[in-house]
Structures are given as C-alpha cells and as structure tokens.
Design a protein around this motif. Structure first.
Motif, short mmCIF file in Angstrom:
data_model
loop_
_atom_site.label_atom_id
_atom_site.label_comp_id
_atom_site.label_asym_id
_atom_site.label_seq_id
_atom_site.Cartn_x
_atom_site.Cartn_y
_atom_site.Cartn_z
N VAL A 147 0.85 -1.18 0.00
CA VAL A 147 0.00 0.00 0.00
C VAL A 147 0.89 1.23 0.00
CG1 VAL A 147 -1.78 1.27 1.26
CG2 VAL A 147 -1.82 -1.23 1.22
N PHE A 148 0.60 2.19 -0.88
CA PHE A 148 1.39 3.41 -1.00
C PHE A 148 0.61 4.60 -0.44
CE2 PHE A 148 3.08 0.49 -4.08
CZ PHE A 148 4.45 0.75 -4.10
N GLU A 149 1.35 5.52 0.17
CA GLU A 149 0.73 6.67 0.83
C GLU A 149 0.10 7.65 -0.16
OE1 GLU A 149 0.29 7.30 3.98
OE2 GLU A 149 1.45 5.68 4.90
N ASP A 150 0.65 7.75 -1.36
CA ASP A 150 0.18 8.76 -2.31
C ASP A 150 -1.08 8.28 -3.01
OD1 ASP A 150 2.30 10.87 -2.19
OD2 ASP A 150 3.56 9.15 -2.68
N ILE A 151 -2.13 9.11 -2.93
CA ILE A 151 -3.43 8.78 -3.51
C ILE A 151 -3.95 10.02 -4.24
CG2 ILE A 151 -3.88 7.11 -1.68
CD1 ILE A 151 -5.81 9.09 -0.42
N TYR A 152 -5.05 9.86 -4.97
CA TYR A 152 -5.66 11.00 -5.64
C TYR A 152 -6.04 12.08 -4.63
CZ TYR A 152 -6.40 8.18 -9.91
OH TYR A 152 -6.24 7.41 -11.04
N CYS A 153 -5.79 13.34 -4.98
CA CYS A 153 -6.25 14.45 -4.16
C CYS A 153 -7.70 14.77 -4.54
CB CYS A 153 -5.36 15.68 -4.41
SG CYS A 153 -5.29 16.82 -3.03
N PRO A 154 -8.55 15.14 -3.57
CA PRO A 154 -9.97 15.38 -3.88
C PRO A 154 -10.20 16.75 -4.50
CG PRO A 154 -9.59 15.72 -1.55
CD PRO A 154 -8.28 15.23 -2.12
N SER A 155 -9.46 17.05 -5.55
CA SER A 155 -9.57 18.34 -6.23
C SER A 155 -10.56 18.25 -7.38
CB SER A 155 -8.20 18.76 -6.77
OG SER A 155 -7.77 17.84 -7.77
N PRO A 174 -4.63 5.13 2.29
CA PRO A 174 -4.10 5.85 3.45
C PRO A 174 -4.51 7.32 3.41
CG PRO A 174 -2.41 4.49 2.42
CD PRO A 174 -3.57 4.53 1.48
N LYS A 175 -4.67 7.91 4.56
CA LYS A 175 -5.20 9.28 4.63
C LYS A 175 -4.13 10.33 4.95
CE LYS A 175 -9.41 7.64 4.07
NZ LYS A 175 -9.13 6.20 4.02
N ARG A 176 -2.87 9.92 5.08
CA ARG A 176 -1.86 10.90 5.50
C ARG A 176 -1.74 12.05 4.51
NH1 ARG A 176 4.37 9.23 6.35
NH2 ARG A 176 4.35 9.43 4.07
N ALA A 177 -1.78 11.74 3.20
CA ALA A 177 -1.66 12.80 2.20
C ALA A 177 -2.79 13.80 2.34
CB ALA A 177 -1.65 12.19 0.80
N TRP A 178 -3.98 13.33 2.68
CA TRP A 178 -5.11 14.24 2.87
C TRP A 178 -4.98 15.01 4.18
CZ3 TRP A 178 -9.96 10.85 1.31
CH2 TRP A 178 -9.91 10.61 -0.08
N GLU A 179 -4.45 14.36 5.20
CA GLU A 179 -4.26 15.03 6.48
C GLU A 179 -3.30 16.22 6.34
OE1 GLU A 179 -2.83 11.90 8.89
OE2 GLU A 179 -4.79 10.95 9.21
N GLU A 180 -2.31 16.08 5.46
CA GLU A 180 -1.28 17.10 5.30
C GLU A 180 -1.59 18.07 4.17
OE1 GLU A 180 2.21 14.79 4.68
OE2 GLU A 180 2.33 14.07 6.76
N SER A 181 -2.72 17.89 3.48
CA SER A 181 -3.02 18.70 2.30
C SER A 181 -3.96 19.85 2.65
CB SER A 181 -3.67 17.83 1.23
OG SER A 181 -4.30 18.62 0.24
N PRO A 182 -3.55 21.11 2.44
CA PRO A 182 -4.47 22.23 2.64
C PRO A 182 -5.72 22.11 1.78
CG PRO A 182 -2.21 23.02 2.46
CD PRO A 182 -2.18 21.57 2.08
N LEU A 183 -5.57 21.61 0.56
CA LEU A 183 -6.74 21.48 -0.32
C LEU A 183 -7.73 20.48 0.26
CD1 LEU A 183 -6.76 21.25 -4.17
CD2 LEU A 183 -8.12 19.68 -2.82
N ALA A 184 -7.24 19.31 0.68
CA ALA A 184 -8.13 18.30 1.24
C ALA A 184 -8.80 18.80 2.51
CB ALA A 184 -7.34 17.02 1.53
N GLN A 185 -8.06 19.52 3.35
CA GLN A 185 -8.64 20.04 4.58
C GLN A 185 -9.69 21.11 4.29
OE1 GLN A 185 -8.08 18.71 7.67
NE2 GLN A 185 -7.01 17.19 6.40
N GLU A 186 -9.48 21.87 3.22
CA GLU A 186 -10.47 22.86 2.83
C GLU A 186 -11.75 22.19 2.35
OE1 GLU A 186 -12.74 26.02 1.93
OE2 GLU A 186 -10.93 25.98 3.17
N VAL A 187 -11.64 21.08 1.62
CA VAL A 187 -12.82 20.34 1.19
C VAL A 187 -13.58 19.82 2.42
CG1 VAL A 187 -13.67 18.32 -0.08
CG2 VAL A 187 -11.82 19.70 -1.03
N ILE A 188 -12.86 19.33 3.42
CA ILE A 188 -13.50 18.85 4.65
C ILE A 188 -14.29 19.98 5.30
CG2 ILE A 188 -13.04 18.06 7.01
CD1 ILE A 188 -10.75 16.38 5.86
#
Length: 767
Positions: free
Chosen positions: A291-299, A330-344
């Motif tokens: 399993v790799f940490e990098d996933i699609y960003c919810p942009s 994995p959710k780490r990339a989203w946890e560290e992403s300003p864009l993902a946090q803004e969507v949340i």
C-alpha cells in the motif's frame, strides 16, 4: 415435441441421482436430477437444432461447445433444420422457466434442453457436456435423466488482477471460457493499480505511455533490503482488444465488470499525471507490492480526470456495475493537504474518512447519472456509504453484514474463503504465494449468507466472488494452478442449493471432471490425498487410517518414516491400522496419475491421547464470559503481547471484537475457562487476520501466529468433562481484520461457533 418427450420419460422408473446408488456426474450439483432409465447411445453425426426467441445469441457459444465435444467424443456435431429428428433439441422461451434456468430431458435417443432464455440453454449445455461419455467400444452415450436446474445466486464471479502481472488477451478469453463452463457469469477485470495502468484512455495518453510501465519488479519477497529484477515491465489493452474480450464474454453469458481504482492504489496514474496528487510528485510506477501513501487528491481537477476516464470506460463496458476499488487508501496525504482540509471544512465533513465517503459519493452520482451502479470494496463503508452503492465484502463478512443491514446489496468475497492467491498446501511444496492458507475444502465450505442476517436482509446478498491477485503469479500457468479446481468448488457454492452441498459427493464428482481439465491443458492443482488434512488424536492406541484418491486411476503412495513418498514407495490399497502405542506416527502421502501429474505431499501426525483432566470440575465460582485485555501498538507476533502494556481490560461474552478497537495495530488476549459437556475429541477452527494462538490448559491447540491474511487452521484437543483453562491471543497489523473461533464436538458433522454459554471467567481474571 416437448410434450412427447415429457410423456416418454414420465413412464420410466424414477431413481434420484443423489441416492446411495448413483451420484450425478455434474458440477455444480443440479437442483433436481432424476434417473429415468439406463441410458442410451447417440448415433454419429450428432445432430442439434435450436428454436425459439433468442436462439441466434447461442450460435457462437454453441459452435465452441460442439467443437469441444467433437474433439472429446470423437464424433462430429452438426446443426440441423429438422428439429423433429434432431438428437439434441434446444428450445428457448419456454413458459415457466426463468432466466438462467433450464430443464434437461434425456431418454430414448433424444435430448431436450428447454430454457426460458439463451443463458439457461447455455447452462443446460454445460450440464449435458458432463452427461455425454464414450464407452469402451467407442460409442457415444448419455445418461437417461430428467434435470431441473436454476442458480441460487445471480452474481457468480471470478476476478483477475492484470495490473501486478499482465496477461494476454488469449489467456483472458481462456479464463472466461473456463469460468463460463461451470456456470459462472461475472468476470471482474482489475485493470489499474499502483504497479500498472492497463487500459487505453484516449483523453489521457500518458496513462499508458507512462503508467503501463514500471522500471522493474521486486524479486519474490525481498522488501527489506529491497531487491528488484532490473527488467522494465509493460503492458496494456487497447480499446479494440477490450471490445473483443467484452464481446467474447457476452457470447458465453459472462458480464465483464471493470475496476478502475480510486482514491488509493493510484500510483501509476499519479506517475503519469502528478498534478492529480496532493503533493505534486514526481512519482514512479510502483515496483514493489503493498500500500502506497500517495493517492488522488480530492480536487476538481481529479474529479474531472476521473469522470473523463469513466466516460471512456462506460463506452467499452456495457456492465450495469462499475467497480471503483475504494480499498486501502491511506489518509496521511489528505491530512497534510491544505486542499483536502479545505474540502472537509467546505463540505462540513468530520474527518478524512468522511472525505473518502464524499469522494465515493461524487463518483457514484456520476455513474448513476449515466445509468450505471457503483461497486466498491468494503472500505467504502467508512465515513458513510454512498446511497446506492454495492459493497464487495473482502475483510471478512462483517462489512457485508453491515451493508445488508443498511439495505445495500452485497457481494461476499472474504479473504477467509475467496482469496485464491493464498497457499493451498505446505509452502515448501507450493509455488510462491502471498501467504495465508485456503485449501479446496475450505472454499467449498463457504456460506455466502451469514447467520447474522434476517431473511429480509439476506436478499441483499447477490452472490459471491473469488479474487485472484497476481503479485506472485507471473504466468498463465501459475494463475490456473491457483484458480483450479478451487473455482469449481466456488461454482457449486454459488449455483447449487445449500441443502444439496456435500463435500464427499463433490470430491467424487470433481474427480470425474478433472480429466476434462487435462484434455484442455489446464495447469490445475491436483487435490491432495484426503485423510491427512490435519494432525489427529486418537483415544485408542490403534487407529484406522483412510486415504482418498484425488482422481480416478491415480495411485497413492505413502511413508511412515517422515521421508517424501515417491512413485516406488509403498502403495495404498485399503484402510490400514496404525499402532500409536510406541509414540506418534507421521504419515506422508502423494498421488500420481498415469498422465504424470503428481499431488503435493500431504502429511499428518497421529498421536494417542488421554482425556485431559479439567482444571475445575464445577463452575460455581465462575462468571459468564471471558476476560479481555486490549493492547495498542505494532505487533508481528502474539508472543509480543506478553510484555506489552495493557491499554484496557473488560469482559466479553465470547471471542470477537467489541467495536472499540483501533482501526489497525492492536492486540487482544481472551482468558477464562471453556466448559466441556462430555469427554471426547474436540476440534477447533481458528481463523484470523493477522496472527492468533489458542491454548487450552497448558497445550497449544492451534498456532496461527504471524503476518497473514484471513485464513483458518485447525487443531484437536482430548478433553474430559469439566472446565478447562482457555487462552486466546490475537494481533492485527494493518490491512484486513478478522478473528473467528469455531469448534466441532465429538460425533458432530460440522463445526459451530463456540457458544457464549460455554465460556467463563473468574472474578479476578487470569494472566
């Protein structure tokens, strides 16, 4: 013609085919099969006619079926317009016969297959194939029978991962041919992964020019230190090839369901288009498994990309369902992403799990808007399930149960029974596999509808599917070895009524079917010699050993000194007595066929045992339920729990989860007593993902320690009536989760869940 043939067969003496005298030589087992006579001879050439609405859709499949029969039986088949004198008549559109169902009448030199639609006729022909045979004088014969048959489940599937290792179109077609011949009707084509993108998408050419090639492939399990083979690995299917496969499958009444993974398992796509990530890259197509940490960003860019990809996918695949993965993100990339946090924040979501649910729901709305339905692995339950999504339950059956209870459709595919990348025997004698242990009989024992579902909830279980993940399968031969004959066992599970399923009957019918796989050149695994599935205890000093043939005409040889049996070792002819008075005896056995095929060595140790004295004769001082100690942290062995600090203690009615555990990386220890109502040999089945160990008294009964997917091991204990100390350890190390304990009492035909009323604890607990 139909009335005349029914009248002819009705006057004959009816003998059930599943009586003690005759077994139906059919896999999967029909709903109803009645012998109506002694059989008859067919003349050459064998003529065949079709009539009724939709018969043209049978022509491609019929041509292949007739060709195989001609080669096998040594007699030509030919179509005829003279349906009155045709030896085999296929009639479609028969009133009262539902889709996929058929009736087969064979008597007085005539065979009728009556079906409601073309798929039912096709399945009737698969049954007829097994009824036709060549006798010693070269005559083509058919059993005289009347069969009425229909499937138990509408979804009967096999999966193939072509992303980890790529397989040519001709093999994919062969794979479809085989599953269709056993009345399977869904082919789940896993087309995208971290390690490769395998489908042409015109709007995004870099998906194949970049994403379909990895620089190299990890060598076996050399993760740390990593060792790669240094050889670039590439491959993808063009749109024309995909259209060809989809049409080929449709001719065999198989629906192809594509899988386009999201939001995780997307590294190959990110390597091609790094702007779709939250971090920007650069990325390389995965060269190792996992399993790799990098996933699609919810942009919005990602959603536009995925919708464009899916538009092209929908043009190629007419399937009602589209699989979008949804697992192991994995959710780490989203946890560290300003864009993902803004969507949340923008969407009022609680956390990254709800963000994944938002992601899946947007994709579902797109698919629904195009008249399609979404399927995802059971992780799509996390954060809230998309409104109309269908769940494919792989991490045990718990996800499927939860989805069905919420009114969602479910396809059962748990690792415990449906992961055909697991070992089938001792790894010393098997090709490299991902781990686990899933023998043929374990597949056959699978029940897709859990007891926990009510009748109203159970209707949401559409069926089941086996998964063939190919990290360690480089060749078509290896895929076939892992899939067959386990796929045939699955076919019977999904087609036949559960009341008719019987392992001994299936094993005999399978043995008669395996020569067909030989004729087709399928690299199947010859089943093990039966009778040595597990170590055995005996309450007597002398026990009787019975070994079973995996194939008619095979020769079993065995040894008693621990050496590997060969073709010249002593042969097994009949059950024999084994003297255990001088200590344990280990039997090893193999089967050898006249064609040169050999089974893997089977082995079991037989021991004389005395009934264990109970620790307590009375439970007066005990309380119901077990003491439960909870641990958090990374573990890779149950031994590590002994010195770990406890994160909590509680009581629980029986072995299982409380629901308050961490999502992963935790351990459990259950302690107390088990009440044994009568003395005898008890068999325990311990299933887990990852490691577990069961101890009764001071003896380890089942040791299933280590990192592995959901699989089951069995052990025996000789227990006297009374209360025996009970100690079960378990740890979960990421990925799937599962813990099951079942037991079989003396004289019982099958195992059952350990009743809560059998488990007790003292006031202080035990350590």
């Amino acid at each position: 013609m139909l009335v005349a043939l029914l009248a002819t067969t009705a006057c004959r003496r009816n003998v059930p085919l599943n009586s003690s005298t005759t077994e139906p030589e059919v896999v999967p087992h029909p709903v109803s099969a009645v012998r109506t006579g002694t059989g008859f001879e067919l003349r050459s050439p064998i003529t065949l006619s079709t009539e009724g609405p939709g018969d043209e859709s049978l022509r491609a499949a019929l041509a292949d079926w007739m060709g195989e029969q001609s080669r096998h039986l040594g007699a030509p088949f030919a179509f005829t317009a003279d349906d009155v004198n045709a030896q085999i008549s296929i009639v479609l559109g028969v009133a009262g016969v539902e889709a996929e169902s058929y009736r087969l009448e064979a008597a007085d030199g005539r065979i009728l297959v009556a079906a409601g639609d073309a798929s039912g006729a096709f399945y009737g022909l698969q049954t007829l194939r097994q009824l036709l045979s060549v006798d010693g004088e070269g005559r083509i014969r058919s059993a005289a029978v009347r069969i009425e048959d229909s499937p138990r489940f509408g979804y009967r599937g096999m999966h193939l991962d072509v992303a980890r290792h790529f397989f040519p179109v001709e093999f994919v077609k062969r794979y479809i041919d085989l599953l269709a011949s056993y009345k399977m009707n869904r082919f789940h084509w896993h087309l995208t992964e971290d390690q490769g993108w395998r489908i042409q998408i015109d709007a995004y050419p870099r998906l194949t020019s970049v994403g379909s090639c990895r620089a190299e492939t990890i060598v076996e399990r050399n993760f740390d230190p990593y060792i790669g083979d240094g050889t670039p690995y590439c491959g993808y299917y063009t749109k024309d090839e995909i259209r060809d496969v989809v049409a080929y499958a449709a001719d065999r009444f198989v629906t192809v369901i594509p899988e386009i993974e999201m939001p995780g398992h997307s590294l190959a796509a990110l390597a091609a288009y790094p702007a779709l990530s939250c971090g920007g890259g650069p990325f390389e197509v995965g060269t190792r498994w996992g399993v790799f940490e990098d996933i699609y960003c919810p942009s919005e860019e990602t959603f536009a990309f995925l919708e464009t990809v899916l538009e092209e996918v929908l043009e190629l695949f007419p399937s009602e369902y589209i699989h979008i993965g949804g697992d192991e993100a994995p959710k780490r990339a989203w946890e560290e992403s300003p864009l993902a946090q803004e969507v949340i924040r923008r969407e009022g979501l609680a956390d990254e799990h709800e963000l994944q649910s938002y992601f899946i729901q947007r994709i579902e709305a797109f698919l629904n808007g195009h008249g399609r339905k979404l399927i995802g692995w059971d992780e799509i339950l996390e954060g809230g399930l998309a409104p109309d999504a269908t769940v494919m339950s792989w991490r045990g059956t718990a996800g499927g149960i939860a989805a069905a209870q919420q009114g969602h459709d479910v396809i059962m595919t748990p690792t415990s029974h449906m992961y055909f990348d697991y070992y089938q025997g001792d790894p010393e004698y098997e090709p490299l596999a991902i781990g686990g242990f899933l023998p043929l009989q374990r597949v056959y024992e699978f029940e897709p509808v859990p007891d926990a579902l009510s009748a109203a909830e159970a209707v949401h279980v559409l069926g089941g599917q086996a998964n063939v993940w190919t990290e360690y399968m480089k060749t078509p031969d290896h895929v076939e070895y892992m899939a067959y004959p386990r796929a045939i066992a699955l076919a019977e599970v999904l087609w036949s009524p559960s009341s008719l399923r019987d392992w001994d009957s299936f094993a005999q019918r399978l043995a008669r079917e395996l020569p067909r796989l030989d004729r087709l050149g399928v690299n199947y695994r010859l089943p093990d010699v039966s009778g040595l599935e597990r170590d055995r205890l005996s309450l007597e000093a002398v026990t009787v050993v019975r070994l079973g043939m995996p194939l008619p005409g095979a020769r079993i040889t065995y040894t008693l000194d621990g050496t590997e049996p060969g073709r010249t070792s002593p042969g097994y002819a009949r059950p024999f007595a084994l003297d255990l008075s001088n200590g344990p005896v280990t039997i090893r056995a193999r089967a050898f066929t006249s064609s040169g095929r050999a089974s893997a060595p089977a082995q079991a140790t037989f021991r004389h045992a005395e009934l264990r004295t109970p620790d307590l004769d009375s439970g007066d001082a005990l309380l119901s339920g077990l003491s439960r100690t909870y641990y958090e942290g990374p573990f890779d062995s149950v031994d590590q729990l002994e010195d770990a600090p406890a994160a909590g203690r509680s009581t629980i009615p029986t072995v299982g989860f409380s629901g308050a555990e961490a999502p992963e990386h935790f351990g459990l220890v259950f302690e107390g007593y088990i009440r044994i109502p009568e003395g005898g040999l008890y068999e325990f089945e311990l299933g887990s993902d990852d490691g577990s160990r069961l101890t009764v008294g001071a003896e380890i009964v089942v040791d299933h320690d280590g990192l592995h997917g959901m699989s089951t091991l069995t052990g025996q204990a000789a227990l006297a009536e009374g209360f025996h100390r009970f100690h079960l350890e378990y740890f979960q190390s990421g990925g799937g989760i599962g813990l099951e304990l079942r037991m079989r009492q003396p004289g019982a035909s099958k195992a059952m869940d350990v009743p809560a009323g059998w488990l007790y604890r003292d006031g202080a607990g035990q350590r």
